[in-house]
Design an enzyme around this catalytic site. Structure first.
Site, short mmCIF file in Angstrom:
data_model
loop_
_atom_site.label_atom_id
_atom_site.label_comp_id
_atom_site.label_asym_id
_atom_site.label_seq_id
_atom_site.Cartn_x
_atom_site.Cartn_y
_atom_site.Cartn_z
N ASN A 88 79.53 52.81 -19.17
CA ASN A 88 80.20 52.96 -18.06
C ASN A 88 80.71 54.66 -17.44
O ASN A 88 81.57 54.78 -17.70
CB ASN A 88 81.35 52.07 -18.01
N TRP A 89 79.64 54.98 -16.29
CA TRP A 89 79.82 56.12 -15.69
C TRP A 89 80.74 56.33 -14.30
O TRP A 89 80.98 57.53 -14.69
CB TRP A 89 78.95 56.57 -14.96
N LYS A 90 81.19 55.01 -14.25
CA LYS A 90 82.41 55.03 -13.29
C LYS A 90 81.87 55.80 -12.25
O LYS A 90 81.00 55.84 -11.94
CB LYS A 90 83.71 55.00 -13.76
N HIS A 127 85.95 44.97 -14.09
CA HIS A 127 86.76 46.06 -15.01
C HIS A 127 87.99 46.36 -14.67
O HIS A 127 88.82 45.59 -13.40
CB HIS A 127 85.94 47.65 -14.98
N GLU A 181 89.51 48.60 -13.31
CA GLU A 181 90.14 49.57 -12.77
C GLU A 181 89.38 49.01 -11.59
O GLU A 181 89.97 49.37 -9.97
CB GLU A 181 89.08 50.74 -12.66
N GLU A 217 88.99 44.63 -22.96
CA GLU A 217 89.19 46.32 -22.86
C GLU A 217 90.76 46.66 -22.31
O GLU A 217 91.12 46.25 -21.37
CB GLU A 217 88.78 47.32 -21.92
N GLY A 268 90.71 55.48 -21.05
CA GLY A 268 90.95 57.03 -20.57
C GLY A 268 91.78 57.10 -21.00
O GLY A 268 91.85 59.28 -20.54
N SER A 276 88.15 53.79 -24.63
CA SER A 276 88.19 55.66 -25.67
C SER A 276 87.25 55.60 -27.01
O SER A 276 87.54 55.62 -27.92
CB SER A 276 89.98 55.93 -26.08
N GLY A 316 83.69 54.67 -21.72
CA GLY A 316 83.50 55.29 -20.38
C GLY A 316 83.01 56.67 -20.16
O GLY A 316 82.22 57.40 -20.29
N GLY A 317 83.79 57.34 -20.83
CA GLY A 317 83.75 58.96 -21.35
C GLY A 317 82.73 59.64 -21.91
O GLY A 317 82.21 60.34 -21.84
P1 PGA Z 1 87.13 54.80 -21.57
O1 PGA Z 1 86.19 54.00 -20.78
O2 PGA Z 1 85.59 55.22 -22.29
O3 PGA Z 1 86.83 56.31 -20.74
O4 PGA Z 1 87.90 54.79 -22.21
C1 PGA Z 1 86.08 52.34 -20.79
C2 PGA Z 1 85.91 51.54 -19.70
O5 PGA Z 1 86.50 51.87 -18.92
O6 PGA Z 1 84.79 51.25 -19.40
#
Ligand code: PGA
Length: 255
Positions: A9-11, A94, A96, A166, A172, A212, A233-234
């Site tokens: 997930n590149w956001k 998500h 966010e 999640e 993050g 994470s 994500g990251g």
């Molecule tokens: P993260 O993000 O791996 O950076 O914690 C995961 C996500 O939000 O899907």
């Protein structure tokens, strides 16, 4: 044999040029399980990735969609627009988006319906805050989200879903849920799908863990029987790290 989905997930990261470079590097790695790998990219990078991954099995997904077919919704993207590009997945709900952009269980529910109708697989995200976990009620929170998010969906529709657990406190932050916490909640979600939609449906729905996930903790998370993959994500921004997780999933799937 366990079938994983390893979804990046590149956001709001990566330009078109960066996306192209990532895709070329990933392709050159010839992942043994390319068809279990996907990248959720910003809208403007979707066509670049679909083109770059053609013939490799690697899938591409969007991070959001509007729930109406078309209309006066400035700044929004419809499901037909995604369909035309040829995406396979779309992230819905998500945390966010729920936190910063007013996504509600009702809009999530409508988005799931339009995506399933269009043949795009939704990756539905659910998760609790740290406060909710500390109050000892993650199951109540997730149970509520799922009940509302899946309201009115049929068994036939739900079997097309991917669900990502999640925990918001792990996204993050570098803090990962322990394998037991992650496995417990993914198992809870799976039990809920079974209760609401039956065993066959439950066996089709992939449940991912996100928060994470990285090469260092992928093995312990992915080896939990209730976890069928990761939403990353990251660690998905660096091609080496992302590929390492995918290769670990491939190894585990063959055990
Ligand atoms: P993260 O993000 O791996 O950076 O914690 C995961 C996500 O939000 O899907």
């Amino acid at each position: 044999m366990k079938e994983f989905l390893i979804a990046g997930n590149w956001k709001m990261y990566k330009t078109k040029a960066e996306a192209r470079a990532f895709a070329e590097e990933l392709k050159a790695m010839n992942l043994p399980n390319a068809s279990s790998v996907a990248i959720m990219a910003p809208f403007t990078q979707l066509d670049t990735l679909v083109e770059a991954f053609k013939g490799t099995g690697i899938k591409v997904g969007a991070q959001n969609v509007h729930y109406e077919k078309e209309g006066a919704y400035t700044g929004e993207i419809s499901v037909d627009m995604l369909k035309e590009i040829g995406v396979d997945y779309c992230v819905v709900g998500h945390s966010e988006r729920r936190q910063y952009f007013g996504e509600t269980d009702e809009t999530v529910n409508r988005k799931l319906k339009v995506l399933i109708d269009a043949g795009i697989t939704p990756i539905l995200c659910v998760g609790e805050t740290l406060e909710q976990r500390n109050q000892g009620m993650p199951q109540i929170v997730i149970g509520n989200q799922l009940t509302h998010d899946l309201a009115g969906l049929t068994e036939d529709e739900v079997r097309h879903l991917v669900i990502a657990y999640e925990p918001i406190w792990a996204i993050g932050t570098g803090v990962t849920a322990t394998p037991e916490q992650a496995a417990d909640m993914c198992g809870f979600i799976s039990g809920m799908i079974e209760g609401l939609f039956g065993e066959v449906c439950m066996s089709r729905v992939k449940i991912l863990y996100g928060g994470s996930m990285k090469p260092e903790n992928a093995e312990e998370l992915l080896s939990q029987p209730s976890i069928n993959g990761g939403l990353i994500g990251g660690a998905s921004l660096k091609v080496d790290k992302f590929a390492e997780i995918a290769i670990e999933a491939d190894r585990l799937s063959k055990l």
